[in-house]
Scaffold this motif. Sequence first.
Motif, PDB file in Angstrom:
ATOM      1  N   GLN A 272     -26.164  42.301  24.611  1.00 33.45           N
ATOM      2  CA  GLN A 272     -26.218  43.706  24.169  1.00 33.45           C
ATOM      3  C   GLN A 272     -26.978  43.872  23.185  1.00 33.45           C
ATOM      4  OE1 GLN A 272     -21.222  42.588  23.579  1.00 33.45           O
ATOM      5  NE2 GLN A 272     -22.112  45.376  23.268  1.00 33.45           N
ATOM      6  N   TYR A 274     -31.014  45.692  21.995  1.00 29.60           N
ATOM      7  CA  TYR A 274     -31.591  46.903  22.433  1.00 29.60           C
ATOM      8  C   TYR A 274     -33.480  46.923  23.020  1.00 29.60           C
ATOM      9  CZ  TYR A 274     -27.394  49.027  20.860  1.00 29.60           C
ATOM     10  OH  TYR A 274     -25.951  49.495  20.579  1.00 29.60           O
ATOM     11  N   GLU A 329     -29.636  49.958  26.166  1.00 30.53           N
ATOM     12  CA  GLU A 329     -29.159  48.904  26.049  1.00 30.53           C
ATOM     13  C   GLU A 329     -28.834  47.542  26.861  1.00 30.53           C
ATOM     14  OE1 GLU A 329     -24.978  47.522  23.204  1.00 30.53           O
ATOM     15  OE2 GLU A 329     -25.134  49.304  24.144  1.00 30.53           O
TER      16      GLU A 329
END
Length: 393
Positions: A272, A274, A329
């Motif tokens: 998760q 970025y 993401e």
Amino acid sequence: MQAELDALIPANLDPEALKVLDPAMGSGHILVEAYNVLKAIYEERGYRTRDIPRLILQNNLFGLDIDDRAAQLAGFTLMMKARKDDRRIFSRMGDGKASLNVMAVQSTRHLKLNELWRDLNLTGDWHQGQSQSLFESEQQELSSSVSTDNNSTYKAIADLIERFAEAKTFGSLIEVPSELEAPLNILRQKLAELIDSGDTMQKTAAGRLLPIVHQAWVLAQRYDAVVANPPYMGSKGMNKALKDYAKKAYPNSKSDLFAIFMEHAFSLLAPQGYNAQINMQSWMFLSSYEKLRDWLLDNTTIITMAHLGGRAFDSISGEVVSATAFVMEKIAKPDYQGAYLRLVEGKSEAEKISALQEAIQNRDCGWFYEAKPDDFKKIPPLCQPSCPVGNFA
């Protein structure tokens, strides 16, 4: 807007645990902006002002490049930034209370494994006072004499020498498994100790190996954010080694180096994390990137994208580079409605900034759009000009 941002930030956020990497940092412009953001986060959490620069340099910011001079400039820029906030940062660096994790990746072609292992003398098998001739006579049997306790270290050094032989070609595209992060950090600390307190041969050997271990440790970590303006190079401009590597490791993005970096960034992210980049817009449209687009829609989530088009940089005249900027993401959220801005009409940085600010304040302005991943799969081959990201499907 600030209230919305505050709602997204966990109350238990630990600033010291955040890790940001620019894998193609150039002279460090993105890292400087990341420093500013991280400084604000530390200040919000009540950290002492004089402690913040050291913590950012040591814990949060990481950068790699293949160009030695660019890396020097990036390091200098960050140090000057930190010096402005902490006048004692240089002395803290000198006494080991701070460190800098930006560097140019180095090739290992000049390193000879057996000589390096002998000079490091991690097992204590080699004794001071032996002559050079004795070293040479026993060198051939060195591999078999490696003790059981240190055999893993010997193999790790051998792996690094092989892995980074083409470092000046592949740079941060070189894969280092995440499970090596902890042992590499231990070896990094041991080498630093040898440089400080080892004998003459140990100091020299450790000084040669430490940069290799350091860059491998950086690549073995997984980051909360990878932020980059990657290099652009079509397959025609690649040498044979890079072209062959791209075909094997990145078949979906092999057409250009910027797309390879775009895909590779996800392998450097924590779950998760970025991926935020500005790159060429061609991956959004061309058939050569169709598989890349499919993979992105199935495996990641586009949080936001600003389609900048041409003239996004006043320093680049005309329509030389047509760009897009995005945040993705590392998780698939099929129902997530991303925010898209079509800013291609602006003829300068100022016009595009103005349009962006207007879109943030007024989502009915005409160039703000929201869409889910499945929406892109329904876009017809000849997308209407009003489409937020053009012919993405």
